[in-house]
Design a protein around this motif. Structure first.
Motif, PDB file in Angstrom:
ATOM      1  N   TYR A   1       2.809 -10.765  -1.901  1.00 14.06           N
ATOM      2  CA  TYR A   1       1.637 -10.295  -2.653  1.00 14.06           C
ATOM      3  C   TYR A   1       0.396 -11.071  -2.265  1.00 14.06           C
ATOM      4  O   TYR A   1       0.432 -12.294  -2.173  1.00 14.06           O
TER       5      TYR A   1
ATOM      6  N   ASN B   1       2.079  -1.314  -1.512  1.00 16.50           N
ATOM      7  CA  ASN B   1       1.678  -0.784  -2.815  1.00 16.50           C
ATOM      8  C   ASN B   1       0.394  -1.475  -3.224  1.00 16.50           C
ATOM      9  O   ASN B   1       0.150  -2.622  -2.834  1.00 16.50           O
ATOM     10  N   SER B   2      -0.398  -0.787  -4.028  1.00 16.68           N
ATOM     11  CA  SER B   2      -1.634  -1.404  -4.513  1.00 16.68           C
ATOM     12  C   SER B   2      -1.420  -1.854  -5.953  1.00 16.68           C
ATOM     13  O   SER B   2      -2.045  -1.357  -6.887  1.00 16.68           O
ATOM     14  N   ARG B   3      -0.501  -2.791  -6.126  1.00 16.00           N
ATOM     15  CA  ARG B   3      -0.153  -3.302  -7.458  1.00 16.00           C
ATOM     16  C   ARG B   3       0.784  -4.484  -7.270  1.00 16.00           C
ATOM     17  O   ARG B   3       1.223  -4.766  -6.148  1.00 16.00           O
TER      18      ARG B   3
ATOM     19  N   GLY C   1      -7.938  -5.849  -4.930  1.00 17.59           N
ATOM     20  CA  GLY C   1      -6.824  -5.785  -5.887  1.00 17.59           C
ATOM     21  C   GLY C   1      -5.610  -6.486  -5.314  1.00 17.59           C
ATOM     22  O   GLY C   1      -5.697  -7.203  -4.329  1.00 17.59           O
ATOM     23  N   TRP C   2      -4.467  -6.264  -5.962  1.00 18.96           N
ATOM     24  CA  TRP C   2      -3.210  -6.822  -5.454  1.00 18.96           C
ATOM     25  C   TRP C   2      -2.667  -5.936  -4.346  1.00 18.96           C
ATOM     26  O   TRP C   2      -2.494  -4.731  -4.549  1.00 18.96           O
TER      27      TRP C   2
ATOM     28  N   TYR D   1       0.602  -5.356  -2.130  1.00 14.06           N
ATOM     29  CA  TYR D   1       2.039  -5.652  -2.200  1.00 14.06           C
ATOM     30  C   TYR D   1       2.656  -5.182  -0.885  1.00 14.06           C
ATOM     31  O   TYR D   1       2.655  -3.994  -0.587  1.00 14.06           O
TER      32      TYR D   1
END
Ligand code: GLY
Length: 294
Positions: free
Chosen positions: A71, A160-162, A140-141, A143
Motif C-alpha cells: 500500500y 485497487n484504489s483503496r 489516495g491509497w 493497493y
C-alpha cells in the motif's frame, strides 16, 4: 475475436495455464482458466455467455507464486509506502477451499523482505508516474496486489484504489503519525514533507466467520466477546455484528469479527491472537483458520 483464441492457445503451448478475465463485474465469477487447448474454446464460450460483463476481456498467462499486498499513500506525485502484508483468502487451512473476503492477514510479509525498494521503485513509482503521463494523476491509497515468483521475480496481479481488508487491520495500527495529518498532506500534495513512522511490531488478524460461509449461512446468532480477559496486545474488531430487538449482539454477516494481535514477532503475535480467539463465542459456533501467520 480469433486473436483471443490464438493468444490463449499460445499460452497453453508454452506449458502455462491461460486465464480469461471479464472486464466488467460478474459477481466475482468473471475469471475462467484453461490448461489445455480444448479448454480455451470452452473458456471463450463462457466469456461469451457473460453478456455485458465480458464484452471486453483479458487473456493472460497464469503464474504460480506467493501473493502479497502493498500500500502506498499517493498525493498525485509523491508516495509513502507502508510495510507489506499478506491476506489469506481461502476458507480453510493450507489455502484450501473457496475464496472468501479474507480469513486473516499478517504484517510484515516475509515473502517481500529485501524486495521493498524494488516494489516501490519498479511498481509503485512507475505507476504513479505513468498516471501523471496519462494526465490522470492519482491521490489516495494505491493497493498493489502482487506476486513473488519462485525466482523472486515480481508480478502485478491487480491495483485497487483503496486499502485492503483484512490487511488494513494489521497495517494501520503500526502507523505512528496522526492519520488525519497524512490524509491532509496527501490532499495538499505535500507528502514529500512528511516522514512516515511505522512501529517495528508484527501483527496478525484472525477472522471469525459464520458456519457455512462463504456459502449460505444463518444470521441472528448471539455473539459474546469476553473483553475483560483479552490478552494484552490484542483487540477485537466487529464486522458482521448487529443488534437484535432485545439489545443483544448478533451475527448479521459472513465474516463476524476479527481478532488483531501485536507482538515483537509473528510467532508471538500468533500465540496471543489464538489465545484471544478463546474469548470470542458465537451461538452454535463459528469457523476460523488455525494457520494465520504461518
Ligand atoms: N485483501 C483483498 C482485498 O481487500 O481486496
Amino acid at each position: 475475436d480469433p486473436k483471443a483464441i490464438t493468444c490463449g492457445v499460445e499460452i497453453i503451448q508454452q506449458g502455462k495455464t491461460a486465464f480469461f478475465k471479464a472486464r466488467g463485474l460478474y459477481e466475482g465469477k468473471g475469471v475462467v482458466s484453461a490448461s489445455e487447448i480444448q479448454g480455451v474454446f470452452q473458456a471463450f464460450e463462457r466469456m461469451q455467455g457473460m453478456g455485458k460483463a465480458s464484452e471486453q476481456f483479458l487473456v493472460e498467462e497464469g503464474e504460480v507464486g506467493e501473493e502479497f499486498s502493498y500500500y502506498a499513500l499517493v498525493d498525485g506525485k509523491n508516495v509513502l509506502c507502508l510495510k507489506s502484508a499478506q491476506d489469506n483468502k481461502r476458507i480453510f487451512d493450507d489455502d484450501k477451499g473457496d475464496m472468501t473476503g479474507g480469513m486473516g492477514a499478517h504484517a510484515p510479509a516475509l515473502i517481500t523482505q529485501g524486495l521493498e525498494e524494488k516494489i516501490e521503485e519498479e511498481i509503485v513509482r512507475r505507476t504513479v508516474e505513468g498516471l501523471i503521463k496519462e494526465e490522470t494523476p492519482y491521490t489516495g491509497w494505491l493497493y498493489v496486489g502482487g506476486m513473488v515468483l519462485p525466482n523472486k521475480e515480481l508480478k502485478v496481479i491487480e491495483f485497487n484504489s483503496r486499502l485492503g481488508d483484512p490487511e488494513c487491520h494489521v497495517l494501520l495500527p503500526g502507523i505512528q503519525n496522526k492519520y488525519l495529518d497524512l490524509v491532509e498532506a496527501a490532499l495538499a500534495q505535500r507528502l514529500d514533507q512528511v516522514k512516515l513512522v511505522q512501529d517495528d511490531l508484527s501483527r496478525i488478524c484472525i477472522i471469525g466467520a459464520s458456519l457455512g460461509y462463504p456459502g449460505s449461512y444463518e444470521k441472528g446468532k448471539r455473539v459474546t466477546i469476553d473483553y475483560d480477559n483479552l490478552p494484552a496486545g490484542t483487540h477485537v474488531l466487529s464486522a458482521g455484528i448487529g443488534m437484535n430487538e432485545r439489545g443483544e449482539f448478533v451475527t448479521i454477516g459472513g465474516r463476524i469479527f476479527s481478532v488483531v494481535a501485536e507482538a515483537k514477532t509473528i510467532i508471538e503475535a500468533m500465540a496471543l491472537g489464538y489465545q484471544a480467539m478463546e474469548c470470542c463465542q458465537v451461538e452454535g459456533g463459528f469457523q476460523s483458520r488455525s494457520d494465520i501467520g504461518l
